[in-house]
Design an enzyme around this catalytic site. Sequence first.
Site, PDB file in Angstrom:
ATOM      1  N   LYS A  13      98.709  -4.594  14.758  1.00 61.56           N
ATOM      2  CA  LYS A  13     100.065  -4.131  15.080  1.00 61.56           C
ATOM      3  C   LYS A  13     100.499  -2.995  14.160  1.00 61.56           C
ATOM      4  O   LYS A  13     101.052  -1.996  14.614  1.00 61.56           O
ATOM      5  CB  LYS A  13     101.081  -5.282  14.945  1.00 61.56           C
ATOM      6  CG  LYS A  13     100.885  -6.420  15.914  1.00 61.56           C
ATOM      7  CD  LYS A  13     102.074  -7.385  15.873  1.00 61.56           C
ATOM      8  CE  LYS A  13     102.232  -8.119  14.550  1.00 61.56           C
ATOM      9  NZ  LYS A  13     101.177  -9.093  14.281  1.00 61.56           N
ATOM     10  N   ARG A  88     109.339 -13.196  16.191  1.00 58.33           N
ATOM     11  CA  ARG A  88     108.167 -14.065  16.111  1.00 58.33           C
ATOM     12  C   ARG A  88     108.452 -15.457  16.648  1.00 58.33           C
ATOM     13  O   ARG A  88     107.564 -16.300  16.666  1.00 58.33           O
ATOM     14  CB  ARG A  88     107.748 -14.196  14.653  1.00 58.33           C
ATOM     15  CG  ARG A  88     106.595 -13.328  14.239  1.00 58.33           C
ATOM     16  CD  ARG A  88     106.347 -13.585  12.763  1.00 58.33           C
ATOM     17  NE  ARG A  88     105.018 -13.342  12.329  1.00 58.33           N
ATOM     18  CZ  ARG A  88     104.623 -12.224  11.731  1.00 58.33           C
ATOM     19  NH1 ARG A  88     105.450 -11.227  11.581  1.00 58.33           N
ATOM     20  NH2 ARG A  88     103.390 -12.107  11.311  1.00 58.33           N
ATOM     21  N   ARG A 123      90.844  -6.980   5.245  1.00 59.38           N
ATOM     22  CA  ARG A 123      92.101  -6.236   5.153  1.00 59.38           C
ATOM     23  C   ARG A 123      92.551  -6.053   3.699  1.00 59.38           C
ATOM     24  O   ARG A 123      92.438  -6.960   2.888  1.00 59.38           O
ATOM     25  CB  ARG A 123      93.166  -7.016   5.927  1.00 59.38           C
ATOM     26  CG  ARG A 123      94.391  -6.228   6.205  1.00 59.38           C
ATOM     27  CD  ARG A 123      95.057  -6.736   7.429  1.00 59.38           C
ATOM     28  NE  ARG A 123      95.926  -7.862   7.112  1.00 59.38           N
ATOM     29  CZ  ARG A 123      96.959  -8.191   7.877  1.00 59.38           C
ATOM     30  NH1 ARG A 123      97.229  -7.516   8.955  1.00 59.38           N
ATOM     31  NH2 ARG A 123      97.687  -9.213   7.548  1.00 59.38           N
ATOM     32  N   ARG A 156      95.985  -9.425   0.305  1.00 60.92           N
ATOM     33  CA  ARG A 156      97.190 -10.253   0.303  1.00 60.92           C
ATOM     34  C   ARG A 156      96.803 -11.716   0.176  1.00 60.92           C
ATOM     35  O   ARG A 156      95.817 -12.146   0.743  1.00 60.92           O
ATOM     36  CB  ARG A 156      97.961 -10.055   1.611  1.00 60.92           C
ATOM     37  CG  ARG A 156      98.886  -8.868   1.583  1.00 60.92           C
ATOM     38  CD  ARG A 156      99.314  -8.463   2.959  1.00 60.92           C
ATOM     39  NE  ARG A 156      99.690  -9.588   3.825  1.00 60.92           N
ATOM     40  CZ  ARG A 156     100.116  -9.442   5.069  1.00 60.92           C
ATOM     41  NH1 ARG A 156     100.241  -8.245   5.585  1.00 60.92           N
ATOM     42  NH2 ARG A 156     100.437 -10.487   5.793  1.00 60.92           N
ATOM     43  N   ARG A 167      98.134 -19.342   9.847  1.00 63.24           N
ATOM     44  CA  ARG A 167      98.953 -18.310  10.489  1.00 63.24           C
ATOM     45  C   ARG A 167      98.623 -18.198  11.966  1.00 63.24           C
ATOM     46  O   ARG A 167      99.495 -17.927  12.779  1.00 63.24           O
ATOM     47  CB  ARG A 167      98.729 -16.970   9.782  1.00 63.24           C
ATOM     48  CG  ARG A 167      99.362 -16.963   8.406  1.00 63.24           C
ATOM     49  CD  ARG A 167      98.833 -15.836   7.582  1.00 63.24           C
ATOM     50  NE  ARG A 167      99.322 -14.538   8.019  1.00 63.24           N
ATOM     51  CZ  ARG A 167      98.798 -13.386   7.629  1.00 63.24           C
ATOM     52  NH1 ARG A 167      97.762 -13.384   6.819  1.00 63.24           N
ATOM     53  NH2 ARG A 167      99.299 -12.263   8.040  1.00 63.24           N
TER      54      ARG A 167
HETATM   55  P1  ADP Z   1     100.949 -10.242   9.924  1.00 63.91           P
HETATM   56  O1  ADP Z   1     101.523  -9.500  11.075  1.00 63.91           O
HETATM   57  O2  ADP Z   1      99.660  -9.734   9.506  1.00 63.91           O
HETATM   58  O3  ADP Z   1     101.003 -11.718  10.089  1.00 63.91           O
HETATM   59  P2  ADP Z   1     103.347  -9.686   8.392  1.00 63.91           P
HETATM   60  O4  ADP Z   1     103.291  -8.764   7.255  1.00 63.91           O
HETATM   61  O5  ADP Z   1     104.017  -9.262   9.627  1.00 63.91           O
HETATM   62  O6  ADP Z   1     101.836 -10.073   8.650  1.00 63.91           O
HETATM   63  O7  ADP Z   1     104.017 -11.066   7.946  1.00 63.91           O
HETATM   64  C1  ADP Z   1     103.629 -11.762   6.799  1.00 63.91           C
HETATM   65  C2  ADP Z   1     104.482 -13.001   6.605  1.00 63.91           C
HETATM   66  O8  ADP Z   1     105.872 -12.629   6.488  1.00 63.91           O
HETATM   67  C3  ADP Z   1     104.468 -14.000   7.762  1.00 63.91           C
HETATM   68  O9  ADP Z   1     103.360 -14.867   7.696  1.00 63.91           O
HETATM   69  C4  ADP Z   1     105.800 -14.721   7.530  1.00 63.91           C
HETATM   70  O10 ADP Z   1     105.728 -15.646   6.479  1.00 63.91           O
HETATM   71  C5  ADP Z   1     106.713 -13.596   7.112  1.00 63.91           C
HETATM   72  N1  ADP Z   1     107.388 -12.974   8.286  1.00 63.91           N
HETATM   73  C6  ADP Z   1     107.286 -11.680   8.685  1.00 63.91           C
HETATM   74  N2  ADP Z   1     108.011 -11.456   9.802  1.00 63.91           N
HETATM   75  C7  ADP Z   1     108.579 -12.640  10.127  1.00 63.91           C
HETATM   76  C8  ADP Z   1     109.430 -13.078  11.182  1.00 63.91           C
HETATM   77  N3  ADP Z   1     109.839 -12.249  12.160  1.00 63.91           N
HETATM   78  N4  ADP Z   1     109.805 -14.384  11.196  1.00 63.91           N
HETATM   79  C9  ADP Z   1     109.411 -15.232  10.238  1.00 63.91           C
HETATM   80  N5  ADP Z   1     108.617 -14.889   9.231  1.00 63.91           N
HETATM   81  C10 ADP Z   1     108.190 -13.622   9.154  1.00 63.91           C
END
Ligand code: ADP
Length: 210
Positions: A13, A88, A123, A156, A167
């Site tokens: 993404k 999400r 990554r 990370r 996840r």
């Molecule tokens: P990826 O898309 O690779 O999972 P992100 O950087 O988008 O990683 O998100 C990392 C973490 O941040 C998620 O696992 C969650 O804990 C938190 N997070 C990010 N966006 C949201 C969201 N919209 N709702 C809830 N938690 C979120």
Amino acid sequence: MKIILLGAPGAGKGTQAEVICAHLSIPTISTGNIIREALKSGTEMGKKAKSYMDAGQLVPDDVVIGIIQDRLAQDDCKNGFILDGFPRTIPQAEALDNMGIVIDKVIDIEVPDEKIVLRMSGRRVCEKCGASYHMLYKKPAVEGVCDKCAGALVQRKDDHPDTVKNRLKVYHDETEPLKAYYEKQGKLVVVEGQEEVADTTRLTLAALES
Ligand code: ADP
Ligand code: ZN
């Protein structure tokens, strides 16, 4: 244009967001990056989010909805934006609808789970500016060093294999129902994630025209 990028963690993404950002000159809003920034600067919100994030769990809806509300109210979002990592959950999508924000397109990047696990292990992110890289698919010019700011590239904590499985489960349980939600609104466009980034990019740009 107001765009949502959907897809499993590690589906690419962020990379596709950069492509659309360059193509349409609209900002990318990544809730993950905003939360990681807050964490680094030690804010209350950051502290609250840390335990969830490290465990591969979602940060509570009210926290992320607050973040998005503040961010979308800023000037640079006037002509549109790309949401990377939000919504999400169904309540997050409903909150967006209730804010009166009309999304034009939801691009869903599909990658099978087995591939996700492989991808995530390679990554790396820049410690300083948050730019993302991949040891196979998106190498920096100099190994371990960010192209944009010369910061160090690190893995990370939540990209470790056990957390990745967590996840993915959270993704299937909480996020995947959004496909049906946006399908019903007639906004969903599916892009099959390809082996080569450039091939996925071509499909994403075609999806924007569709
Ligand atoms: P990826 O898309 O690779 O999972 P992100 O950087 O988008 O990683 O998100 C990392 C973490 O941040 C998620 O696992 C969650 O804990 C938190 N997070 C990010 N966006 C949201 C969201 N919209 N709702 C809830 N938690 C979120
Ligand atoms: Zn950097």
